[in-house]
Design a protein around this motif. Structure first.
Motif, PDB file in Angstrom:
ATOM      1  N   ARG A  53       0.794  -1.147   0.046  1.00  0.00           N
ATOM      2  CA  ARG A  53      -0.100   0.082  -0.086  1.00  0.00           C
ATOM      3  C   ARG A  53       0.822   1.168   0.081  1.00  0.00           C
ATOM      4  O   ARG A  53       2.150   1.268   0.462  1.00  0.00           O
ATOM      5  N   GLU A 112      -7.734 -12.201  -9.510  1.00  0.00           N
ATOM      6  CA  GLU A 112      -7.584 -10.692  -9.086  1.00  0.00           C
ATOM      7  C   GLU A 112      -6.263 -10.040  -9.528  1.00  0.00           C
ATOM      8  O   GLU A 112      -6.129  -8.819  -9.806  1.00  0.00           O
ATOM      9  N   ARG A 143      -6.110  -9.464 -13.080  1.00  0.00           N
ATOM     10  CA  ARG A 143      -7.001  -8.619 -13.775  1.00  0.00           C
ATOM     11  C   ARG A 143      -6.296  -7.401 -14.066  1.00  0.00           C
ATOM     12  O   ARG A 143      -6.907  -6.810 -15.161  1.00  0.00           O
ATOM     13  N   SER A 191      -5.423   3.489 -11.479  1.00  0.00           N
ATOM     14  CA  SER A 191      -5.870   2.109 -11.745  1.00  0.00           C
ATOM     15  C   SER A 191      -5.427   1.276 -10.998  1.00  0.00           C
ATOM     16  O   SER A 191      -5.507   0.143 -10.502  1.00  0.00           O
ATOM     17  N   ARG A 251      -5.707   1.361  -7.172  1.00  0.00           N
ATOM     18  CA  ARG A 251      -6.829   0.622  -6.777  1.00  0.00           C
ATOM     19  C   ARG A 251      -6.571  -1.021  -6.746  1.00  0.00           C
ATOM     20  O   ARG A 251      -7.034  -1.605  -5.843  1.00  0.00           O
ATOM     21  N   TRP A 252      -5.961  -1.470  -8.011  1.00  0.00           N
ATOM     22  CA  TRP A 252      -5.748  -2.691  -7.965  1.00  0.00           C
ATOM     23  C   TRP A 252      -4.910  -3.154  -6.947  1.00  0.00           C
ATOM     24  O   TRP A 252      -5.249  -4.352  -6.426  1.00  0.00           O
ATOM     25  N   ASP A 296      -4.457  -2.165  -3.925  1.00  0.00           N
ATOM     26  CA  ASP A 296      -5.563  -2.218  -2.594  1.00  0.00           C
ATOM     27  C   ASP A 296      -6.561  -3.236  -2.672  1.00  0.00           C
ATOM     28  O   ASP A 296      -6.742  -3.963  -1.566  1.00  0.00           O
ATOM     29  N   SER A 297      -6.865  -3.575  -3.918  1.00  0.00           N
ATOM     30  CA  SER A 297      -7.752  -4.711  -4.050  1.00  0.00           C
ATOM     31  C   SER A 297      -7.275  -5.788  -3.693  1.00  0.00           C
ATOM     32  O   SER A 297      -7.950  -6.852  -3.097  1.00  0.00           O
ATOM     33  N   ASP A 338      -6.469  -6.286   0.075  1.00  0.00           N
ATOM     34  CA  ASP A 338      -7.853  -6.368   0.744  1.00  0.00           C
ATOM     35  C   ASP A 338      -8.411  -7.863   0.513  1.00  0.00           C
ATOM     36  O   ASP A 338      -8.708  -8.349   1.753  1.00  0.00           O
ATOM     37  N   GLY A 339      -8.203  -8.305  -0.637  1.00  0.00           N
ATOM     38  CA  GLY A 339      -8.482  -9.688  -0.670  1.00  0.00           C
ATOM     39  C   GLY A 339      -7.836 -10.776  -0.062  1.00  0.00           C
ATOM     40  O   GLY A 339      -8.405 -11.678   0.788  1.00  0.00           O
ATOM     41  N   HIS A 374      -8.793 -10.467   3.715  1.00  0.00           N
ATOM     42  CA  HIS A 374     -10.201 -11.106   3.909  1.00  0.00           C
ATOM     43  C   HIS A 374     -10.017 -12.787   4.020  1.00  0.00           C
ATOM     44  O   HIS A 374     -10.326 -13.196   4.902  1.00  0.00           O
TER      45      HIS A 374
END
Length: 330
Positions: A175, A225, A228, A244, A247-248, A250-251, A254-255, A258
């Protein structure tokens, strides 16, 4: 201090003169330079606007390249900086013939405007860099690929702006790699990099984490992901590519967070069930032994003490370590 020396041929009859740099400012006419082994810092403005400078012989004790040290050295083609820790502001500003820079595993910081408009520089292998400052590689129009390492922490604003041929970068999964422009409310590290279409992740931590996840569906989703970005980026406008990528990243993080949490929840449930099963098996065995050789009252008392003991020493920890190696996540 700086001296002249021949090229090492006997009698001093070399094809060219070599300028031995020992600090300070070099004469404007130099073409070939040897940095003396006593020099650890190439001073500010040392070769500023030495437009005929073609070759620089360095050594493994140079630690820093000062501000504007090679500013406007338009004929310089390559340089070995494998021992350098820091490259100062404007150090190689507009070195338009520079095609190859050898960075080592000690380099930590590249200063503002350090390689701006180095229009012949094609590849960057930044194996140890921590910080790339603002505008460091702006308008490096021949640059096609950049590889960072897991040590990278910050890429500042406009660092690779207008690198028109840049197609591929490799970055760590972290991050806050990109600083934010509060005035324009955007991330613009790769602004105007129209051909940037491919992003890879460096380091193996994410692969180890994915491989350790409990469910096949989780692993499949995380791999999808990660892939992607390379499906999305080719159709992303040039000025939105950094956003972009941000955001990717971070996604993906985050995944992973989780599914790691879900993984540990499942493991905790499995440990609890296993502990209860082992406790019950031990308890049943003990109660059977008591029933055979003693009174029911004595069996009940002993059973209560067994429960108390087995809550602490059921042996489940040992069993889990042996049969569930996926419990440990990066």
């Amino acid at each position: 201090m700086a001296d002249h020396a021949d090229d090492g041929n006997e009698g001093g009859g070399g094809d060219r003169d070599i300028f031995v740099y020992r600090g300070g400012l070099a004469p404007q006419h130099v073409t070939h330079v040897r940095i003396d082994k006593s020099v650890e810092v190439i001073d500010e403005d040392a070769f500023n606007c030495c437009e005929d400078l073609v070759h620089v012989e360095t050594h493994d004790r140079i630690r820093r390249v000062g501000e504007r040290a090679f500013f406007g050295c338009k004929s310089l083609r390559n340089i070995d900086l494998r021992s350098v820790v820091e490259i100062g502001e404007d150090a190689f500003y507009e070195c338009v013939s520079l095609t190859d820079v050898q960075f080592g595993n000690k380099l930590e910081t590249i200063g503002k405007y350090a390689f701006i408009q180095c229009t012949s520089l094609e590849h960057l292998n930044l194996t140890s860099i921590i910080t790339v400052k603002t505008w460091a590689f702006r308008s490096c129009k021949a640059l096609t690929s950049i590889k960072f390492s897991e040590r990278l922490e910050t890429i500042e604003l406009n660092a690779f702006c207008a690198c028109e041929r840049l197609r591929h970068i490799a970055i760590p999964l972290k991050r806050d790699l990109f600083t934010f422009n509060p005035e324009l409310q955007e991330y613009n590290q790769f602004s105007r990099c129209e051909q940037l279409t491919t992003v890879d992740l460096v380091g193996g931590a994410h692969n180890k984490t994915i491989a350790s996840l409990h469910m096949d569906s989780w692993r499949t989703e995380m791999i999808a992901e990660i892939n992607r970005i390379n499906q999305v980026l080719p159709n992303t406008p040039a000025d939105e590519k950094t956003e972009s990528i941000k955001r990717w990243v971070d996604s993906v993080i985050d995944g992973m967070d989780h599914y790691k949490a879900e993984h540990h929840r499942y493991v905790k449930e499995a440990l609890t069930l296993l502990e209860l099963a082992l406790w019950k098996a031990k308890l049943d065995e003990k109660e059977e032994n008591f029933a055979e050789g003693g009174t029911k009252k004595k069996a009940k008392l002993d059973a209560e003490s067994v429960r108390k003991e087995k809550r602490v020493t059921c042996g489940a920890g040992t069993v889990i370590r042996n049969i569930l190696p996926f419990l440990k996540l990066e």
